[in-house]
Write an enzyme that holds these catalytic residues in place. Structure first.
Site, mmCIF file in Angstrom:
data_model
loop_
_atom_site.group_PDB
_atom_site.id
_atom_site.type_symbol
_atom_site.label_atom_id
_atom_site.label_comp_id
_atom_site.label_asym_id
_atom_site.label_seq_id
_atom_site.Cartn_x
_atom_site.Cartn_y
_atom_site.Cartn_z
ATOM 1 C CB SER A 402 -0.906 -0.020 1.237
ATOM 2 O OG SER A 402 -1.960 0.889 1.102
ATOM 3 C CD GLN A 480 -1.458 7.364 -3.532
ATOM 4 O OE1 GLN A 480 -0.828 7.982 -2.671
ATOM 5 N NE2 GLN A 480 -2.401 6.474 -3.232
ATOM 6 C CE1 TYR A 563 -3.090 14.654 2.505
ATOM 7 C CE2 TYR A 563 -3.530 12.452 1.645
ATOM 8 C CZ TYR A 563 -2.962 13.279 2.609
ATOM 9 O OH TYR A 563 -2.270 12.743 3.654
ATOM 10 N N GLY A 704 -0.393 -2.223 4.314
ATOM 11 C CA GLY A 704 0.584 -1.213 4.664
ATOM 12 C C GLY A 704 1.445 -1.619 5.834
#
Length: 747
Positions: A402, A480, A563, A704
């Protein structure tokens, strides 16, 4: 002690018997407004664990119960004209009337004062005249209501209606029957509780219940309608009621279980959906624990014993409630799974609560799991080690590292730390390794330590990393891209997460609307106008071109976690009145414009994914229905998969944490839309990964923290499952360690 018990269900009766057995000098009085022979429902299921506790605490009750249990091992799932059977589950059930009779007899033998057909006095009166008041008065507890300020209850009414019925049909398995009707999907849960009697529960969504006319039927008419609907199962056997009514299940939780000398027990304190068979089990285990706490703390104030009781039981109950809620919600949304192949639907149903998993089921019924694996790919191959294709990219397995911010770059440039960090996880066996959020501009960084893709040295630094991954491992590597929006200009995580940079170290922020992340603490961003939105869109496309040149295999657009692009999607953070705000299509407009621009410059054969926050975990924010529509929109614009996270949009969020707690949102998107999804969120074991994949709740699973704990998590998962196929490849330098080390014998 003088002890008052309100409520004559299994929990209240069993507690009264245990505490009187422990000390005959106790004066125990139990009030029950119904007559001794009155009971509602038919059979009760008890686990081996509960029966073991009863045997240890009261062998007399255990012997009486054990003589008349119905026992069976199989679960039969009937769906779309097919039957799937899984064995090895081990159930034990008996008549609720029989259980109550045994407990009533035990109480009488021990000298408990049973007052049936009598309303209990007010709780304040009982509390004044007794050393202890045990409120076992059920889901509608008057005690809980009267002392709501102390107990602070939360009651959540759910979306299905169900009715408890009985039958003389001999059921030799726990049976789930799914029926597709003109009104909608209905389901039947059935199980035996004696040689010639069984419990039948018919359940459906409230809107289906109304369309079928059940809201206008009395008990007799409801029974007749259910007999007609499930005639094939019943084979002429009648259903019978017992003051049976259609009920909407209510989940009960309380912030506190005791107040002074008054304590809640069983359904008064907590409820768990019947689909995991835990209501009576939890109540009787509460009784065991409360009686033990009073005994162990007999020389201390009663509040000490009550605190010990709650401390012991609350974690167990909350874990059970999480499993029960997962099961309940699975049945609420059952319709979304009817497009699955029958074998997958059955596996999905069996593992719905997350308590039964792929590995656990393999121990119970290895032949069943092997057959399901063969349908998925190949018997004996763990689902996580099967390949998956997105456009021109084929991943060797379904494990994703992740995206995790490391806050360790200098002026946006990745360095040796990022090479080692990402390179180690690529060597560790994952199919896809994702970068952290790589920012499209200096002003779009979260912290000064965030990586970027807006300068030549950034592209060169990332190319060094992608070259290592491609040359030294079989992993793919994904980029990403994102922009911090209103959550920018903050300190490094370990210096104070979301805390603004001091003094002039920060930079101006922009967002969909001029709303600070934490009013009075974080900076108020400037609302973007059309020109600045175009400029930011162009920054995304420039970064995407650089990412392609740097050798990334996949690009993910970050539209989650509050975000910039996420801030446009949520009504909590987008208050615009122009064409980029308002309803969901308006809020989607700018993120889709950015996606389209990036997709246009990103190489055709390389896939693009989108990460979203599927719920804001806050009132008035996005939820699963909006998430499905957001996913639908991105998929229509060419997204190859949706990476489904949640939250972090507002500091006022209230996440419902738990094991795999975010995966139901990925599940809904995949099974309602048929869009590939990446599931993420508190998934830590390879067993959970296999379960999610085989059940059809996800196509890829991102982890993650497990990869922070163990960079070689995937290799070790292969070793622990004795897997050595093409889905994972140990680097030649590490192959001597490809088998689990031997451990010493434990005495």
């Amino acid at each position: 002690m003088r002890i008052a018990v309100t409520g004559g269900g299994p929990g209240g009766l069993y507690f009264a018997a245990l505490v009187k057995q422990g000390d005959p000098a106790h004066e125990v009085t139990l009030w029950e407004r119904n007559a001794p022979g009155d009971t509602f429902g038919f059979g009760v299921v008890l686990s081996d664990e509960t029966l073991g506790g009863i045997e240890d605490a009261d062998p007399v009750v255990h012997r009486a119960l054990a003589d008349g249990f119905a026992r069976w091992d199989d679960i039969d799932i009937h769906v779309s004209g097919q039957v799937f059977t899984s064995g090895g589950h081990g159930f034990a059930a008996t008549s609720r009337a029989r259980l109550l009779g045994i407990l009533q007899d035990r109480c009488r033998d021990l000298g408990v004062d049973l007052r049936f057909g009598t309303e209990a006095p007010p709780v304040a009166e009982l509390a004044c005249g007794h050393d202890l008041v045990v409120a076992a008065d059920g889901v509608g507890s008057a005690t809980r209501t009267e002392r709501a300020e102390a107990f602070r209850p939360g009651l959540r009414r759910h979306r299905c209606r169900y009715i408890w019925l009985g039958t003389d049909l001999h059921l030799d398995a726990f049976r789930f029957e799914v029926l597709q009707t003109e009104h909608g999907v209905m389901q039947l849960h059935g199980y035996p509780y004696s040689a010639d009697a069984g419990t039948v529960i018919v359940e459906m969504r409230e809107e289906v219940w109304r369309r079928a006319g059940f809201d206008r039927m009395d008990e007799r008419q409801s029974i007749a309608a259910c007999e007609k609907l499930f005639a094939d199962l019943l084979a002429g056997h009648p259903l019978r009621g017992n003051d049976s009514r259609w009920i909407a299940f209510t989940t009960v939780r309380n912030e506190r279980w005791y107040d002074g000398n008054v304590v809640l027990l069983g359904d008064a304190a907590h409820t768990a959906h019947f689909s995991i068979g835990s209501g009576t089990k939890l109540a009787m285990e509460d009784a065991l624990a409360l009686a033990a706490a009073l005994r162990e703390h007999r020389d201390q104030p009663v509040a000490t014993a009550l605190a010990a009781y709650e401390a012991e039981r609350r974690p167990v109950v909350e874990s059970t409630q999480r499993a029960a809620t997962a099961s309940l919600e699975w049945f609420e949304n059952l319709g979304q799974y009817l497009g699955q192949p029958g074998w997958q639907f059955a596996f999905n149903l069996l593992t719905r609560s997350r308590r039964i998993t792929h590995d656990n089921l393999r121990l119970r019924d290895p032949a069943y799991v092997a057959a399901a694996e063969a349908e998925f790919a190949e018997a004996g191959t763990p689902p996580m080690f099967t390949p998956f294709r997105l456009r021109g990219l084929t991943l060797r397995n379904r494990v994703v590292v992740s995206p995790m911010d490391m806050y360790s770059a200098t002026d946006g440039t990745p360095d040796d730390f990022h090479l080692v960090h990402l390179g180690a996880r690529a060597l560790g066996g994952a199919g896809l390794v994702m970068t952290e959020m790589v920012c499209v501009s200096a002003e779009g960084r979260i912290t000064p330590g965030c990586t970027g893709m807006y300068a030549p040295e950034h592209e060169a630094g990332w190319r060094r990393i992608t070259s290592f991954v491609h040359e030294r491992s079989g992993a793919a590597v994904g980029l990403q891209l994102g922009h911090s929006g209103r959550k920018g200009a903050t300190r490094l995580m370990w210096e104070g997460m979301d805390q603004p940079l001091p003094g002039e170290q920060g930079w101006p922020l922009v967002a969909a609307s001029p709303l600070a992340y934490r009013p009075g603490l974080n900076q108020v961003p400037e609302e973007l106008d059309a020109d600045r939105m175009r400029a930011i869109r162009d920054r995304f496309t420039a970064s995407a071109r650089m990412g392609a040149a740097a050798g990334f295999d996949l690009l993910e657009l970050h539209c989650a976690h509050g975000y910039l692009l996420s801030g446009f999607l949520s009504p909590l953070t987008n208050r615009r009145t122009d064409g980029y705000g308002g309803d969901l299509p308006g809020r989607l407009r700018f993120p889709l414009e950015v996606f389209d621009a990036v997709r246009e410059v990103w190489p055709e054969q390389r896939p693009m994914t989108v990460r979203i926050s599927a719920t804001d975990w806050a009132e008035g924010g996005n939820g699963v229905e909006e998430a499905v529509e957001i996913a639908r929109a991105f998929a229509a614009h060419g997204a190859d998969a949706i990476d489904v996270s949640t939250g972090q949009v507002t500091p006022d969020e209230r996440p419902e944490y738990g094991r795999s707690y975010q995966t139901p949102f990925a599940d809904a998107i995949r099974n309602r839309l048929g869009v590939p999804v990446i599931a993420v969120g508190a998934v830590s074991s390879w067993d959970d990964v296999n379960s999610l994949l085989l059940a059809g709740r996800a196509d890829l699973v991102a982890l993650g923290r497990p990869h922070l704990y163990d960079p070689h998590w995937t290799l070790h998962a292969a070793a622990e499952q004795a897997y050595a196929g093409p889905g994972v490849d140990w680097p030649v330098q590490y192959r001597a360690g490809s088998r689990r080390p031997q451990t010493g014998r434990r005495l």
